[in-house]
Scaffold this motif. Structure first.
Motif, PDB file in Angstrom:
ATOM      1  N   TYR A 183      33.462  -1.378  17.770  1.00 25.66           N
ATOM      2  CA  TYR A 183      32.357  -1.509  17.056  1.00 25.66           C
ATOM      3  C   TYR A 183      32.066  -0.227  17.146  1.00 25.66           C
ATOM      4  O   TYR A 183      32.005   0.470  17.397  1.00 25.66           O
ATOM      5  CB  TYR A 183      31.221  -2.062  18.571  1.00 25.66           C
ATOM      6  CG  TYR A 183      29.788  -1.710  18.637  1.00 25.66           C
ATOM      7  CD1 TYR A 183      29.075  -2.554  17.707  1.00 25.66           C
ATOM      8  CD2 TYR A 183      29.096  -0.177  19.120  1.00 25.66           C
ATOM      9  CE1 TYR A 183      27.701  -2.289  17.668  1.00 25.66           C
ATOM     10  CE2 TYR A 183      27.691  -0.472  19.007  1.00 25.66           C
ATOM     11  CZ  TYR A 183      26.980  -1.046  17.852  1.00 25.66           C
ATOM     12  OH  TYR A 183      25.379  -0.862  18.203  1.00 25.66           O
ATOM     13  N   ALA A 186      33.711   4.031  13.129  1.00 26.41           N
ATOM     14  CA  ALA A 186      34.581   3.200  12.299  1.00 26.41           C
ATOM     15  C   ALA A 186      36.170   4.183  11.639  1.00 26.41           C
ATOM     16  O   ALA A 186      36.175   5.293  11.270  1.00 26.41           O
ATOM     17  CB  ALA A 186      34.087   2.533  10.316  1.00 26.41           C
ATOM     18  N   HIS A 194      35.640  -4.821  12.665  1.00 26.84           N
ATOM     19  CA  HIS A 194      34.540  -3.688  12.097  1.00 26.84           C
ATOM     20  C   HIS A 194      32.927  -4.052  12.498  1.00 26.84           C
ATOM     21  O   HIS A 194      33.552  -4.831  11.341  1.00 26.84           O
ATOM     22  CB  HIS A 194      35.174  -2.304  11.889  1.00 26.84           C
ATOM     23  CG  HIS A 194      34.485  -1.259  12.158  1.00 26.84           C
ATOM     24  ND1 HIS A 194      34.534  -1.215  13.785  1.00 26.84           N
ATOM     25  CD2 HIS A 194      33.262  -1.150  11.763  1.00 26.84           C
ATOM     26  CE1 HIS A 194      33.571  -0.447  14.001  1.00 26.84           C
ATOM     27  NE2 HIS A 194      33.124   0.203  12.709  1.00 26.84           N
ATOM     28  N   ALA A 196      29.117  -2.769  12.713  1.00 26.71           N
ATOM     29  CA  ALA A 196      28.695  -1.369  12.769  1.00 26.71           C
ATOM     30  C   ALA A 196      27.580  -1.295  13.386  1.00 26.71           C
ATOM     31  O   ALA A 196      27.308  -2.533  13.636  1.00 26.71           O
ATOM     32  CB  ALA A 196      27.704  -1.280  11.207  1.00 26.71           C
ATOM     33  N   SER A 199      21.262   2.467  13.477  1.00 27.64           N
ATOM     34  CA  SER A 199      22.020   3.533  12.839  1.00 27.64           C
ATOM     35  C   SER A 199      20.514   4.505  13.786  1.00 27.64           C
ATOM     36  O   SER A 199      20.879   5.747  14.041  1.00 27.64           O
ATOM     37  CB  SER A 199      20.942   4.170  11.811  1.00 27.64           C
ATOM     38  OG  SER A 199      19.161   2.935  11.342  1.00 27.64           O
TER      39      SER A 199
END
Length: 238
Positions: A183, A186, A194, A196, A199
């Protein structure tokens, strides 16, 4: 505070192993797991410290001396991070086990959290859980780690969580499911599942990473929710 030698071993080996070792994978064996109802969630002790890892640190290009300079810089930044978030307050592994227990219960399992000693080895997990009499039908072995990673000294810091997960049939030790879930930051070409990160949990420098400990912890905690959701989806009953 950890020594520079300890930081170098932990951080650099972590980075290198992520680059070259293909994680073990096995899709959930629904047929073999049809009888599984009770699940022991193995909880390792909480992390005592959290690393700041800079993958493209300029010092890495200048041999041993440069590598030591890079390690010293990352060790210093890690010290600042740990002062800010306080590992005793963060308790990543404890929070993860509680969330996973709740998620598995909603999926129809009967979970039970089992604590393991700090020095327990991977191949000892099943026998140690059985000794406690809490193995149930299956044992969920999890190696979870959390940190903050950046591509270089002037790039954003991302939360980075990695969970190596294996579900073992308690009676036989057979692997019913195995995968590695990451997590946040990357890694190129990493063969993990994986996820993301949000933000809002990107920090543009060490000052922003450490000035709001609550938000920095939340960056790690948000990874727990995502990883739990992935594991529960993987182990969903037919």
């Amino acid at each position: 505070m950890r020594s520079l030698k300890t930081f170098s071993a932990v951080a650099l080996i972590t980075v290198l192993s992520a680059c070259v070792q293909a994680p073990k994978k096995q899709a959930f064996n629904h047929e073999a797991a049809a009888h599984i109802k009770t699940v022991a969630i193995v909880q390792a002790p909480n992390q005592e410290s959290y690393d700041v890892v800079i993958l493209g640190h300029p010092g890495m290009s200048f041999g041993l001396i440069g590598g030591l300079v890079a390690a010293a810089d990352m060790a210093s930044k890690s010290t600042d991070l740990n002062k800010a978030i306080d590992p005793a307050e963060t308790r990543l592994q404890e929070r993860f086990s509680a969330k996973l227990s709740e998620g598995l219960a909603k999926a129809g399992y009967v979970p039970n959290i089992v604590m393991l000693p700090k020095d327990a080895k991977e191949d000892q997990v099943l026998s140690l859980v059985k000794q406690q009499g809490n193995s149930g039908d299956a044992v969920l072995r999890i190696n979870l780690s959390g940190a903050y990673w950046a591509a270089g000294p002037s790039t954003d810091y991302f939360p980075r969580l990695e969970a190596k997960v294996a579900a073992l049939e308690a009676s036989s030790g057979n692997v019913l499911y195995e995968d590695t879930i990451s997590y946040g930051y990357a890694m190129p070409n990493a063969q993990t599942v994986h996820l993301a990160s949000d933000s809002q949990y990107r920090f543009n420098d060490m000052s922003s990473l450490t000035q709001n400990p609550v938000k920095t912890r939340e960056g790690l905690y948000s990874g727990l929710d995502a990883i739990v959701a992935q594991i529960v989806a993987d182990l969903k009953k037919n």
